[in-house]
Design a protein around this motif. Structure first.
Motif, PDB file in Angstrom:
ATOM      1  N   THR A   1      30.386  39.975  37.660  1.00  9.34           N
ATOM      2  CA  THR A   1      29.980  38.662  37.149  1.00  9.34           C
ATOM      3  C   THR A   1      30.153  37.606  38.236  1.00  9.34           C
ATOM      4  O   THR A   1      31.274  37.337  38.680  1.00  9.34           O
ATOM      5  N   LEU A   2      29.050  36.997  38.643  1.00 10.96           N
ATOM      6  CA  LEU A   2      29.069  35.964  39.677  1.00 10.96           C
ATOM      7  C   LEU A   2      29.442  34.612  39.066  1.00 10.96           C
ATOM      8  O   LEU A   2      29.214  34.378  37.872  1.00 10.96           O
TER       9      LEU A   2
ATOM     10  N   THR B   1      36.771  27.590  33.987  1.00 13.28           N
ATOM     11  CA  THR B   1      36.600  28.991  34.397  1.00 13.28           C
ATOM     12  C   THR B   1      37.531  29.448  35.514  1.00 13.28           C
ATOM     13  O   THR B   1      37.684  30.646  35.738  1.00 13.28           O
ATOM     14  N   GLY B   2      38.098  28.501  36.247  1.00 13.55           N
ATOM     15  CA  GLY B   2      38.900  28.851  37.412  1.00 13.55           C
ATOM     16  C   GLY B   2      38.081  29.098  38.669  1.00 13.55           C
ATOM     17  O   GLY B   2      38.646  29.411  39.724  1.00 13.55           O
ATOM     18  N   ARG B   3      36.768  28.944  38.585  1.00 13.26           N
ATOM     19  CA  ARG B   3      35.897  29.186  39.733  1.00 13.26           C
ATOM     20  C   ARG B   3      35.175  27.911  40.155  1.00 13.26           C
ATOM     21  O   ARG B   3      34.856  27.051  39.324  1.00 13.26           O
TER      22      ARG B   3
ATOM     23  N   LEU C   1      32.163  37.698  46.170  1.00 17.77           N
ATOM     24  CA  LEU C   1      31.907  36.424  45.487  1.00 17.77           C
ATOM     25  C   LEU C   1      32.148  36.592  43.990  1.00 17.77           C
ATOM     26  O   LEU C   1      32.704  35.695  43.332  1.00 17.77           O
ATOM     27  N   ALA C   2      31.751  37.717  43.439  1.00 15.53           N
ATOM     28  CA  ALA C   2      31.982  37.982  42.016  1.00 15.53           C
ATOM     29  C   ALA C   2      33.482  37.998  41.697  1.00 15.53           C
ATOM     30  O   ALA C   2      33.910  37.457  40.671  1.00 15.53           O
ATOM     31  N   ASN C   3      34.257  38.581  42.552  1.00 15.48           N
ATOM     32  CA  ASN C   3      35.691  38.708  42.308  1.00 15.48           C
ATOM     33  C   ASN C   3      36.465  37.438  42.595  1.00 15.48           C
ATOM     34  O   ASN C   3      37.608  37.277  42.148  1.00 15.48           O
ATOM     35  N   GLY C   4      35.883  36.558  43.369  1.00 11.97           N
ATOM     36  CA  GLY C   4      36.567  35.306  43.692  1.00 11.97           C
ATOM     37  C   GLY C   4      37.625  35.469  44.730  1.00 11.97           C
ATOM     38  O   GLY C   4      38.567  34.682  44.804  1.00 11.97           O
TER      39      GLY C   4
END
Length: 280
Positions: A162-163, A201-203, A277-280
């Motif tokens: 999930t991006l 979301t934290g992102r 990028l998905a994992n952050g």
């Protein structure tokens, strides 16, 4: 003997003159800068139909295939919205597309009617996927739209597939290019959105834009480059100048290839960077 005229003629002439004056005034108004003609009104699309890259062809490039002279590894992806309908995800996967972004929302009034097929379908064939929000800064606040986005498909989970969500901020298909905002007010609106999205979301949200729009509508503000990954739109053989604050792009939307397969994009790196990028 003098002829006596009816008393109705003069009032009739006065009404005709008044009507003519009104018509002349209306005609003058329609010639003034910014006045909307019937033809202009007819070209305004229905609310909710806006999609990523809708104004790029007219403003930031006219097409072309990216140069193959670069040695940098790029990973192919697409973005889609409701106008694509049910997407043939297996066909895209077999053609080399490994990631996708799906429009989730617009403003605080629209949700993609094909969202489930597109978001779940891309995941089911193995793609890494995410969602984007088409911003309408003239309708509600940045915070309101970020919350609407998160509540309707724009969330994030650290599952490697999930991006982070995307703020699609570009030309206004419904009216004034910069949504009637000053450059400072636009920067404030964007800041409101990305701050709210991160709190939820934290992102850090990815920002999708085009260099010419960013210059016109934010004054080429350099305040987002250290936090928000850049998805830049330019339909040409090279990516060209980037907006201020970003030394590199994360994603480049390089063409709009039609309603069946969506716009095509290069992720600036190999597939493992997409996963990162998905994992952050």
């Amino acid at each position: 003997m003098p002829v006596h005229r009816s008393g109705t003629a003069a009032p009739a002439r006065r009404r005709l003159f008044a009507g003519g004056t009104l018509l002349a005034a209306l005609a003058l108004l329609l010639t003034l800068p910014g006045a909307a003609s019937a033809a202009d009104t007819a070209t305004v699309p229905e609310r909710g139909t806006a999609r990523m890259g809708q104004g790029v062809i007219a403003h930031d490039g006219q097409g072309g295939t990216p140069s193959t002279g670069t040695s940098a590894v790029q990973t192919e992806g697409v973005d889609v919205a409701s106008h694509q309908g049910n997407v043939a995800w297996s066909t895209l996967w077999n053609s080399g597309v490994k990631w996708a972004y799906v429009k989730a929302t617009e403003g605080t009034y629209y949700k993609n009617t094909y969202f489930t097929q597109q978001y779940t379908g891309s995941y089911n064939v193995g793609m890494i996927r995410g969602t984007y929000h088409f911003a309408t800064p003239d309708t509600t606040s940045g915070a309101a739209q970020a919350n609407y986005f998160v509540d309707n498909g724009g969330g994030w989970s650290k599952d490697g597939r999930t991006l982070p969500g995307v703020l699609d901020i570009e030309w206004n298909p419904y009216g004034a290019q910069c949504y009637g905002k000053t450059q400072a007010a636009m920067v404030s609106w964007i800041r409101d959105f990305v701050n709210t999205y991160k709190a939820r979301t934290g992102r850090d949200a990815v920002i999708y834009t085009a260099t010419s729009w960013w210059k016109d509508c934010t004054g080429n503000n350099a305040g987002f480059g250290t936090t928000n990954p850049l998805w830049v739109a330019r339909y040409n053989t090279t990516v060209g100048e980037l907006p201020a604050g970003w030394g590199v792009y994360t994603i480049w939307q390089y063409t709009s290839s039609g309603p069946t397969v969506g716009d095509h994009n290069h992720f600036n790196g190999a597939l493992d960077r997409v996963v990162a990028l998905a994992n952050g």
